[in-house]
Design a protein around this motif. Structure first.
Motif, PDB file in Angstrom:
ATOM      1  N   GLN A 240      40.628  33.276  52.963  1.00  0.00           N
ATOM      2  CA  GLN A 240      39.479  32.486  52.555  1.00  0.00           C
ATOM      3  C   GLN A 240      38.961  31.733  53.769  1.00  0.00           C
ATOM      4  OE1 GLN A 240      41.241  29.970  49.501  1.00  0.00           O
ATOM      5  NE2 GLN A 240      41.421  28.254  50.911  1.00  0.00           N
ATOM      6  N   LYS A 241      37.706  31.339  53.715  1.00  0.00           N
ATOM      7  CA  LYS A 241      37.060  30.669  54.848  1.00  0.00           C
ATOM      8  C   LYS A 241      37.369  29.177  54.808  1.00  0.00           C
ATOM      9  CE  LYS A 241      33.740  30.759  58.167  1.00  0.00           C
ATOM     10  NZ  LYS A 241      33.735  31.631  59.352  1.00  0.00           N
TER      11      LYS A 241
ATOM     12  N   LEU B 166      37.741  37.709  52.040  1.00  0.00           N
ATOM     13  CA  LEU B 166      37.787  38.971  51.306  1.00  0.00           C
ATOM     14  C   LEU B 166      38.081  38.729  49.834  1.00  0.00           C
ATOM     15  CD1 LEU B 166      39.735  41.190  53.821  1.00  0.00           C
ATOM     16  CD2 LEU B 166      37.394  41.535  53.074  1.00  0.00           C
ATOM     17  N   ALA B 167      37.458  39.525  48.980  1.00  0.00           N
ATOM     18  CA  ALA B 167      37.710  39.443  47.544  1.00  0.00           C
ATOM     19  C   ALA B 167      38.996  40.179  47.200  1.00  0.00           C
ATOM     20  CB  ALA B 167      36.535  40.045  46.775  1.00  0.00           C
ATOM     21  N   ALA B 168      39.521  39.903  46.003  1.00  0.00           N
ATOM     22  CA  ALA B 168      40.719  40.584  45.543  1.00  0.00           C
ATOM     23  C   ALA B 168      40.435  42.059  45.305  1.00  0.00           C
ATOM     24  CB  ALA B 168      41.225  39.933  44.256  1.00  0.00           C
ATOM     25  N   GLY B 169      41.450  42.886  45.470  1.00  0.00           N
ATOM     26  CA  GLY B 169      41.302  44.319  45.263  1.00  0.00           C
ATOM     27  C   GLY B 169      42.641  44.947  44.959  1.00  0.00           C
ATOM     28  N   PRO B 170      42.680  46.245  44.712  1.00  0.00           N
ATOM     29  CA  PRO B 170      43.942  46.900  44.341  1.00  0.00           C
ATOM     30  C   PRO B 170      44.989  46.864  45.436  1.00  0.00           C
ATOM     31  CG  PRO B 170      42.201  48.517  44.761  1.00  0.00           C
ATOM     32  CD  PRO B 170      41.553  47.174  44.732  1.00  0.00           C
ATOM     33  N   ASN B 171      44.558  46.727  46.705  1.00  0.00           N
ATOM     34  CA  ASN B 171      45.507  46.681  47.822  1.00  0.00           C
ATOM     35  C   ASN B 171      45.592  45.286  48.430  1.00  0.00           C
ATOM     36  OD1 ASN B 171      46.001  49.529  47.682  1.00  0.00           O
ATOM     37  ND2 ASN B 171      44.023  49.857  48.668  1.00  0.00           N
TER      38      ASN B 171
ATOM     39  N   GLU C 100      48.822  38.717  49.372  1.00  0.00           N
ATOM     40  CA  GLU C 100      48.876  37.432  48.686  1.00  0.00           C
ATOM     41  C   GLU C 100      47.632  36.611  49.025  1.00  0.00           C
ATOM     42  OE1 GLU C 100      52.443  34.411  47.969  1.00  0.00           O
ATOM     43  OE2 GLU C 100      51.665  34.322  50.001  1.00  0.00           O
ATOM     44  N   GLY C 101      47.022  36.016  48.001  1.00  0.00           N
ATOM     45  CA  GLY C 101      45.804  35.239  48.200  1.00  0.00           C
ATOM     46  C   GLY C 101      44.560  36.042  47.904  1.00  0.00           C
ATOM     47  N   GLY C 102      44.679  37.357  47.683  1.00  0.00           N
ATOM     48  CA  GLY C 102      43.526  38.142  47.270  1.00  0.00           C
ATOM     49  C   GLY C 102      42.812  38.860  48.384  1.00  0.00           C
TER      50      GLY C 102
ATOM     51  N   ARG D 181      43.292  24.821  53.872  1.00  0.00           N
ATOM     52  CA  ARG D 181      44.287  25.788  54.330  1.00  0.00           C
ATOM     53  C   ARG D 181      45.004  26.421  53.139  1.00  0.00           C
ATOM     54  NH1 ARG D 181      43.462  27.709  58.939  1.00  0.00           N
ATOM     55  NH2 ARG D 181      45.681  28.054  59.366  1.00  0.00           N
ATOM     56  N   ILE D 182      45.409  27.695  53.281  1.00  0.00           N
ATOM     57  CA  ILE D 182      46.048  28.382  52.164  1.00  0.00           C
ATOM     58  C   ILE D 182      47.555  28.169  52.149  1.00  0.00           C
ATOM     59  CG2 ILE D 182      44.249  30.146  52.095  1.00  0.00           C
ATOM     60  CD1 ILE D 182      46.339  32.076  53.366  1.00  0.00           C
ATOM     61  N   HIS D 183      48.121  27.552  53.189  1.00  0.00           N
ATOM     62  CA  HIS D 183      49.556  27.309  53.218  1.00  0.00           C
ATOM     63  C   HIS D 183      49.840  25.843  52.921  1.00  0.00           C
ATOM     64  CE1 HIS D 183      48.367  26.212  57.367  1.00  0.00           C
ATOM     65  NE2 HIS D 183      49.395  25.372  57.313  1.00  0.00           N
TER      66      HIS D 183
END
Length: 406
Positions: free
Chosen positions: A33-34, A45-50, A53-55, A162-164
């Protein structure tokens, strides 16, 4: 960003008798995420099949192929030159897999002479999944890791987007130290609602891991960011200056060499890639939006790759990854050199100016005298260095210069 110039215009008038060291910069443009303060060329980036963690999911195979095609297209400009350092920046380069990184570095080595001693740095996010990949990065040839910690305070990490969390940050450092004997920790100060004791607490926590290198930056509000649209309440300039002074004093007492405005290192652990930037060395920049600087025999060439990831992928596949290039006008060379070299605490030798710009130092004597009169530089017969006031002034100027080039 300067407009594209017709072929041959803006050509540097001097003849460059020697070429400086050459580095390779590789830009990975995606993030989970930004962050609201970030003005770099990074894309969530958006979530997807691959998704990881975090999408986030990246088109790794396609992008690695594009990087190799980009490198192939650049070979005529750097043929016969050796690579002294490699730096994977972003974005979040640690979204790459170890196998993807290994494939790319093998492709680089098969096309260019990478010195056995070359410093190879990868920027990494402290998220748990990426930390588990550190062993694979080391096996692929990365020998230096740069961790974007920013803070150990949960409240400040949340404010920075932050994502962490703080525990993931600590664990990531422990894992990094297990696999890398050379690593950097990024810290920020002047954070929303931050006090001086909190800034020093972050620093003390970082020092408890004995990092070979620390980068300490003051948070700034940059144009075209979420913070610019909705500015948080930051500490006063006087408080930020107190934080900077206290951080520098604490690191000096801990034995760290303050060698660049925001960079501190144990003896012999200065970042060689960034030193090449500050000493006005050359760097080939590949990847979406990457900038490069290359010294040819009759001009200094600047390039920028296509910025948008989708556009870059298409253009690289077509063999046209460069969106813009121009020769730096001779009149601009002293400014660009000084903007970099005067970030070095010890300054530079007069001979370096002449070899990097093909100009005699005498050509800017009147400017140097005025800067000395204004208290921006200290000077003796051979060396020119920034004063404390000059370092702060040039840091603000460099931020504006880099923003203009994006």
């Amino acid at each position: 960003m300067r407009p594209q110039q017709p072929s041959g215009s803006g050509r540097s008038a001097g003849q460059f008798r020697t070429q400086p060291p050459l580095s390779l910069y590789v830009h990975i443009p995606w993030c989970v995420q930004k962050c609201p303060y970030c003005d770099f060329n990074s894309h969530a980036l958006a979530a997807g099949p691959n998704a990881v963690e975090g999408g986030a999911a990246i088109p790794e195979g396609q992008y690695v192929a594009a990087l190799i095609a980009d490198l192939e297209a650049a070979l005529p400009l750097v043929w016969g030159r050796r690579i002294d350092s490699v730096f994977f920046g972003g974005g979040t380069p640690s979204l790459l897999s170890g196998d993807g990184l290994d494939d790319f570095l093998a492709a680089v080595r098969s096309r260019l002479q990478v010195l056995p001693s070359a410093e190879i740095t990868l920027e990494a996010n402290p998220g748990t999944v990426e930390a588990e990949k550190f062993a694979a990065f080391r096996a692929a040839g990365v020998n230096r890791l740069s961790l974007g910690i920013q803070s150990f305070n949960p409240r400040h990490l949340q404010a920075l987007g932050r994502i962490h969390d703080d525990q993931q940050a600590r664990r990531a450092i422990e894992i990094a130290a297990r696999h890398f004997d050379n690593f950097n920790l990024d810290l920020m100060y002047g954070l929303p609602g931050q006090t001086l004791p909190e800034a020093l607490d972050d620093l003390q926590t970082a020092l408890s891991f004995a990092p070979p290198h620390l980068s300490c930056y003051q948070l700034g509000i940059e144009p075209n960011t979420a913070f610019a649209a909705r500015p948080p309440e930051l500490p006063t300039p006087d408080l930020c200056a107190d934080m900077q002074d206290a951080i520098e004093a604490r690191l000096a007492s801990a034995g760290y060499l303050h060698y660049e405005t925001s960079a501190f290192a144990q003896v012999g652990r200065q970042c060689q890639h960034n030193l090449n930037y500050w000493q006005f060395g050359d760097y080939l920049g590949i990847g979406a939006g990457a900038h490069g600087k290359l010294t040819l025999h009759d001009r200094l060439l600047r390039q920028m790759r296509w910025k948008g990831p989708e556009q870059y992928l298409a253009q690289a596949a077509a063999g046209t990854p460069v969106q813009d290039e121009f020769a730096v006008p001779t009149a601009d060379l002293p400014f660009e050199f000084m903007l970099n070299a005067l970030r070095l605490i010890q300054g530079f030798d007069a001979q370096l100016f002449e070899s990097r710009t093909s100009l005699p130092l005498l050509s800017i004597e009147h400017i140097l005298r005025q800067a000395q009169t204004d208290g921006l530089i200290d000077r003796d017969r051979q060396r020119i260095a920034p004063s404390d006031r000059g370092r702060r002034f040039l840091n603000r100027l460099l931020q504006r210069f880099l923003a203009d080039r994006e």
